[in-house]
Write a protein that holds these residues in place. Structure first.
Motif, short mmCIF file in Angstrom:
data_model
loop_
_atom_site.label_atom_id
_atom_site.label_comp_id
_atom_site.label_asym_id
_atom_site.label_seq_id
_atom_site.Cartn_x
_atom_site.Cartn_y
_atom_site.Cartn_z
N LEU A 120 2.32 -5.99 -9.15
CA LEU A 120 1.05 -5.62 -8.53
C LEU A 120 -0.06 -5.67 -9.57
O LEU A 120 0.08 -5.11 -10.66
CB LEU A 120 1.14 -4.21 -7.94
N GLU B 92 -1.36 -4.74 -14.74
CA GLU B 92 -0.24 -5.15 -13.89
C GLU B 92 0.77 -4.02 -13.81
O GLU B 92 1.11 -3.41 -14.82
CB GLU B 92 0.42 -6.40 -14.47
N ILE C 264 -6.24 5.70 -15.30
CA ILE C 264 -4.91 5.38 -14.78
C ILE C 264 -3.88 5.77 -15.83
O ILE C 264 -4.11 5.59 -17.03
CB ILE C 264 -4.83 3.87 -14.44
N TRP D 30 -0.62 4.66 -7.22
CA TRP D 30 -1.49 3.85 -8.09
C TRP D 30 -2.82 3.56 -7.41
O TRP D 30 -3.88 3.64 -8.03
CB TRP D 30 -0.79 2.55 -8.47
N PHE D 31 -2.76 3.22 -6.12
CA PHE D 31 -4.00 2.96 -5.39
C PHE D 31 -4.87 4.21 -5.33
O PHE D 31 -6.10 4.14 -5.34
CB PHE D 31 -3.70 2.45 -3.98
N ALA E 67 -7.83 -6.18 -15.70
CA ALA E 67 -6.91 -5.69 -14.68
C ALA E 67 -5.63 -5.25 -15.36
O ALA E 67 -5.32 -5.70 -16.47
CB ALA E 67 -6.62 -6.78 -13.64
N LEU F 39 -3.88 -4.56 -10.45
CA LEU F 39 -4.95 -3.65 -10.08
C LEU F 39 -6.17 -3.93 -10.95
O LEU F 39 -6.13 -3.73 -12.17
CB LEU F 39 -4.51 -2.19 -10.27
N TYR G 72 3.04 1.49 -3.53
CA TYR G 72 2.23 1.78 -4.71
C TYR G 72 1.06 2.70 -4.38
O TYR G 72 0.01 2.63 -5.00
CB TYR G 72 1.73 0.48 -5.33
N GLN H 117 0.82 -1.20 0.00
CA GLN H 117 0.00 0.00 0.00
C GLN H 117 0.86 1.26 0.00
O GLN H 117 0.53 2.26 -0.66
CB GLN H 117 -0.93 0.00 1.22
N LEU I 5 -6.81 4.47 -8.42
CA LEU I 5 -7.85 3.45 -8.50
C LEU I 5 -9.01 3.73 -7.55
O LEU I 5 -10.17 3.51 -7.89
CB LEU I 5 -7.25 2.07 -8.18
N GLU I 6 -8.70 4.23 -6.37
CA GLU I 6 -9.72 4.36 -5.33
C GLU I 6 -10.35 5.75 -5.25
O GLU I 6 -11.50 5.88 -4.82
CB GLU I 6 -9.10 4.00 -3.97
#
Length: 222
Positions: free
Chosen positions: A187, A182, A155, A26-27, A180, A189, A23, A20, A30-31
């Motif tokens: 990782l 990579e 992204i 990146w999260f 998804a 996502l 990355y 977490q 995504l979130e």
């Protein structure tokens, strides 16, 4: 994960915390997607050079489903050779109305971020009785989607030294594009399911992998 910073004695909770943190950017995309995130330092765009133009011009054109009516029978689908699919749109032949809709807030919530020339490919879910709401939009700035699970999102191709390394599509998703990406070959996502797309996602997968290579090659020249 195969990372030199991950100790084999670390617990699952410690590994999750490490991932977490490593990355986190990146999260965040995504979130908590917001188009302003694409203006941050370290976000790489793909330059629209000859390599991109050659890639787009070489994309295979799919046949289009058309319908014919026979007496005493239901409508029968037939393929029309040489026609492009109604679900896959490749620049510079993306219909203006669809293009304007894609770069507005109506479909992918990106109004003000993209210009028409940024959009390389759009792919819609298959919809016979209504206008498609979900799909993917591939641009030189990044990948944008409208999915069943996560709604709209986007992204970039690269954040500093971390990058998308491949795209993954679930072959058992029964015509639903379960996708998804990579990151750094470590990782995964999930983007989500963007609706029935038939064979278009096979072409999109190859296209994205080629754009990943172009982005990486361009970055190596910086």
């Amino acid at each position: 994960m195969g990372d030199e910073d991950v100790d084999e004695d670390m617990s699952d909770e410690e590994i999750d915390e490490y991932v977490q943190e490593k990355y986190s950017e990146w999260f965040e995309f995504l979130e908590n997607f917001d188009q302003s995130m694409f203006f941050k330092e370290g976000i790489q765009e793909i330059m629209l050079d000859d390599s991109v133009n050659d890639l787009l011009s070489g994309i295979q054109k799919l046949p289009e489903w058309k319908w014919q009516v026979r007496l005493g029978r239901a409508k029968t689908p037939i393929r029309s050779r040489g026609a492009t699919t109604s679900k896959l749109y490749v620049a510079p032949n993306i219909p203006k109305k669809k293009l304007r809709n894609g770069i507005s807030n109506d479909r992918y919530k990106v109004e003000g971020l993209l210009k028409e020339e940024n959009v390389l490919v759009m792919v819609d879910e298959s919809a016979l009785l209504f206008s498609p709401k979900r799909g993917l939009m591939i641009t030189n700035i990044g990948i944008f989607w409208n999915s069943l699970e996560g709604g709209t999102g986007g992204i970039p191709w690269r954040i500093n030294d971390s990058r998308i390394t491949t795209i993954m599509i679930n072959p058992n998703a029964f015509h639903l594009a379960d996708i998804a990406v990579e990151i750094d070959e470590k990782l995964i996502l999930p983007i989500g399911t963007v609706g029935p797309t038939n064979n278009e996602m096979l072409i999109i997968s190859d296209l994205i992998c080629s754009l990943i290579d172009i982005a990486n090659e361009q970055h190596s020249r910086i």
